[in-house]
Design a protein around this motif. Structure first.
Motif, short mmCIF file in Angstrom:
data_model
loop_
_atom_site.label_atom_id
_atom_site.label_comp_id
_atom_site.label_asym_id
_atom_site.label_seq_id
_atom_site.Cartn_x
_atom_site.Cartn_y
_atom_site.Cartn_z
N VAL A 171 7.59 -15.23 -2.91
CA VAL A 171 8.35 -14.18 -3.59
C VAL A 171 7.56 -12.89 -3.48
CG1 VAL A 171 9.19 -13.36 -5.83
CG2 VAL A 171 9.41 -15.79 -5.19
N LYS A 172 8.20 -11.87 -2.91
CA LYS A 172 7.55 -10.56 -2.80
C LYS A 172 8.05 -9.67 -3.92
CE LYS A 172 5.90 -11.35 1.53
NZ LYS A 172 6.43 -12.69 1.75
N ARG A 173 7.15 -8.98 -4.54
CA ARG A 173 7.56 -8.07 -5.61
C ARG A 173 8.32 -6.89 -5.03
NH1 ARG A 173 3.62 -7.66 -10.60
NH2 ARG A 173 3.08 -9.85 -10.78
N THR A 174 9.39 -6.52 -5.71
CA THR A 174 10.16 -5.37 -5.25
C THR A 174 9.82 -4.11 -6.03
OG1 THR A 174 11.92 -6.03 -6.73
CG2 THR A 174 12.09 -6.73 -4.44
N ILE A 175 9.12 -4.29 -7.16
CA ILE A 175 8.73 -3.11 -7.93
C ILE A 175 7.52 -2.47 -7.27
CG2 ILE A 175 9.61 -3.96 -10.10
CD1 ILE A 175 6.74 -4.86 -10.79
N ALA A 176 7.31 -1.22 -7.58
CA ALA A 176 6.17 -0.51 -6.99
C ALA A 176 4.88 -1.18 -7.44
CB ALA A 176 6.20 0.94 -7.43
N GLU A 177 4.00 -1.40 -6.50
CA GLU A 177 2.72 -2.03 -6.81
C GLU A 177 1.60 -1.03 -6.60
OE1 GLU A 177 2.17 -6.36 -5.83
OE2 GLU A 177 3.46 -5.71 -4.22
N PRO A 178 0.47 -1.28 -7.19
CA PRO A 178 -0.65 -0.38 -6.97
C PRO A 178 -1.08 -0.32 -5.50
CG PRO A 178 -1.33 -2.35 -8.20
CD PRO A 178 0.16 -2.33 -8.14
N LEU A 179 -0.59 -1.31 -4.68
CA LEU A 179 -0.94 -1.31 -3.26
C LEU A 179 -0.54 0.00 -2.59
CD1 LEU A 179 0.23 -4.79 -1.96
CD2 LEU A 179 -2.03 -4.04 -2.65
N GLY A 180 0.54 0.62 -3.11
CA GLY A 180 1.08 1.78 -2.43
C GLY A 180 0.30 3.06 -2.66
N ARG A 181 -0.65 3.03 -3.56
CA ARG A 181 -1.32 4.27 -3.89
C ARG A 181 -2.26 4.70 -2.76
NH1 ARG A 181 -4.22 0.27 -5.62
NH2 ARG A 181 -6.48 0.37 -5.92
N ILE A 182 -2.45 5.95 -2.65
CA ILE A 182 -3.40 6.48 -1.68
C ILE A 182 -4.65 6.88 -2.43
CG2 ILE A 182 -3.83 8.28 0.03
CD1 ILE A 182 -1.68 6.29 0.86
N TYR B 273 -14.06 -9.24 18.26
CA TYR B 273 -14.13 -8.92 16.84
C TYR B 273 -12.85 -8.18 16.42
CZ TYR B 273 -15.32 -4.23 18.49
OH TYR B 273 -15.27 -3.03 19.12
N THR B 274 -12.54 -8.24 15.16
CA THR B 274 -11.38 -7.55 14.60
C THR B 274 -11.80 -6.91 13.28
OG1 THR B 274 -10.08 -9.46 15.37
CG2 THR B 274 -8.91 -7.79 14.07
N ILE B 275 -11.27 -5.72 13.01
CA ILE B 275 -11.54 -5.08 11.72
C ILE B 275 -10.21 -4.93 11.00
CG2 ILE B 275 -12.45 -3.01 10.59
CD1 ILE B 275 -14.04 -2.70 13.37
N TYR B 276 -10.17 -5.47 9.80
CA TYR B 276 -8.93 -5.41 9.02
C TYR B 276 -9.04 -4.42 7.87
CZ TYR B 276 -7.16 -9.60 11.32
OH TYR B 276 -6.69 -10.48 12.24
N VAL B 277 -7.93 -3.73 7.63
CA VAL B 277 -7.77 -2.96 6.40
C VAL B 277 -6.47 -3.44 5.75
CG1 VAL B 277 -8.97 -0.91 7.29
CG2 VAL B 277 -6.49 -1.13 7.62
N ALA B 278 -6.30 -3.15 4.47
CA ALA B 278 -5.07 -3.53 3.78
C ALA B 278 -3.88 -2.79 4.39
CB ALA B 278 -5.18 -3.22 2.29
N ARG B 279 -2.69 -3.35 4.21
CA ARG B 279 -1.49 -2.74 4.82
C ARG B 279 -1.29 -1.31 4.32
NH1 ARG B 279 0.81 -8.12 4.58
NH2 ARG B 279 0.56 -8.94 6.69
N SER B 280 -1.65 -1.07 3.06
CA SER B 280 -1.51 0.30 2.54
C SER B 280 -2.90 0.91 2.37
CB SER B 280 -0.77 0.27 1.20
OG SER B 280 -1.45 -0.58 0.30
N ALA B 281 -3.70 0.77 3.41
CA ALA B 281 -5.10 1.20 3.33
C ALA B 281 -5.22 2.69 3.01
CB ALA B 281 -5.79 0.91 4.66
N SER B 282 -6.24 3.00 2.24
CA SER B 282 -6.54 4.40 1.92
C SER B 282 -7.13 5.08 3.15
CB SER B 282 -7.54 4.47 0.77
OG SER B 282 -8.78 3.95 1.21
N SER B 283 -7.16 6.41 3.10
CA SER B 283 -7.78 7.16 4.20
C SER B 283 -9.26 6.80 4.31
CB SER B 283 -7.60 8.66 3.99
OG SER B 283 -8.11 9.04 2.73
N GLY B 284 -9.89 6.50 3.17
CA GLY B 284 -11.29 6.10 3.19
C GLY B 284 -11.49 4.77 3.91
#
Ligand code: ZN
Length: 323
Positions: free
Chosen positions: A119-130, A232-243
């Motif tokens: 189940v994916k949340r449809t409400i805004a999550e903190p993931l979206g913040r920059i 090698y691979t480097i991962y960031v979150a899908r909504s990764a910050s500029s930092g």
């Protein structure tokens, strides 16, 4: 809004006796004297599965595991009656579910099979913040601290290799080298573990959040059903910050200079990337499922080279962002 699933419908999947990903079952023993059969290439531990799907491991034994989030319950049973259920729905075609010691290993294809049912949340999550770049945030007494996270540990070996080494040992050695080099250069570095200890994924992120870290770098090694996959691979979150993106780019530039094959910067919502409030990246050093790369990763000189590149990437990022 939070919902929790209720009924669990049980449908057994067939025991097929061979990996669903088509790879050969390897009889390599873990730790020499261990007479248990290791899981085949292309399998991942339930802790790896949980980390990739942002789930917590609530129960873990050689016969079953329960992985949860506020919205989901995933139950996995080991073979011969192997089966997996997401919120009561059976996961079709799971392939074998292997107990190795007290840890279940599943086909890596389970990540997408289970992920598609969560189940994916449809409400805004903190993931979206920059998030602002570290140089933009107010001064903090620990803002100069870098948190280095050696993946897995203790009861969670991480990826297993065909040559007997385990991910938890490879990444601890590399992580200690990174932290040591940072400290030698005058940086504050905190490790989430500095020995063969199991640390929960949330706690790894909490450590970074508690100290108000400037950056979080998690170190892992990969595994894949394709034995020729390498790099090698480097991962960031899908909504990764500029930092996070700047940190990933700096580390990628440095790792590229080692001559190791690169799979570039990719996005995935690994739990430790989602839960940290500072710029965060996860570095997969290479593939333990690739015999050639596993041999290189078993050599301390090669690991030191990668660790040096990661360290220089962190230092470059710090310089670029103002400290
Ligand atoms: Zn890992």
């Amino acid at each position: 809004m939070q919902r929790r699933s209720s009924a669990v419908v049980i449908v057994l999947t067939a025991w097929v006796g061979a990996s669903a990903c088509g790879c050969v079952n390897h009889d390599d023993r873990l730790n020499g004297g261990n007479d248990r059969i290791a899981a085949p290439l292309g399998t991942i531990s339930i802790y790896q599965l949980a980390g990739r799907l942002d789930l917590s491991v609530d129960e873990n034994s050689s016969t079953m595991a329960t992985l949860t989030s506020p919205d989901n319950v995933v139950v996995i049973y080991s073979d011969p009656s192997g089966a997996a259920y997401v919120n009561g729905s059976a996961v079709i075609g799971t392939g074998p579910i292997w107990p190795v010691g007290d840890m279940l290993f599943v086909s890596e294809s389970m990540e997408s099979d289970i992920g598609s049912l969560l189940v994916k949340r449809t409400i805004a999550e903190p993931l979206g913040r920059i998030e602002p770049l570290p140089s933009d945030v107010p001064s903090h007494p620990n803002r100069s601290c870098i948190v280095i996270d050696a993946g897995h540990g203790g009861k969670d070996p991480g990826a297993l290799s065909v040559i007997g080494i385990q991910e938890k040992d490879v990444v601890l050695d590399a992580a200690m080298a990174v932290a040591g080099s940072l400290r030698a250069g005058g940086q504050k570095a905190v490790m989430t573990r500095s020995d063969d200890t199991f640390v929960e994924l949330n706690e790894r992120a909490n450590i970074a959040n508690r100290v108000g870290a400037r950056a979080f770098v998690s170190i892992h090694a990969d595994s894949c059903h394709n034995p020729s996959a390498d790099g090698y691979t480097i991962y960031v979150a899908r909504s990764a910050s500029s930092g996070s993106l700047a940190l990933a780019s700096a580390i990628e530039r440095q790792l590229a200079s080692t001559g190791a094959a690169s799979r570039g910067v990719r996005r995935a919502n690994y739990r430790v990337l989602v839960r940290t409030t500072c710029p965060a990246v996860l570095v997969e050093l290479g593939y333990l499922s690739n015999v050639y790369e596993a041999r290189r990763l078993s050599q301390s000189g090669y690991r030191r080279g990668l660790a040096k590149a990661i360290t220089e990437g962190i230092i470059e990022y710090c310089r670029e962002t103002g400290r």
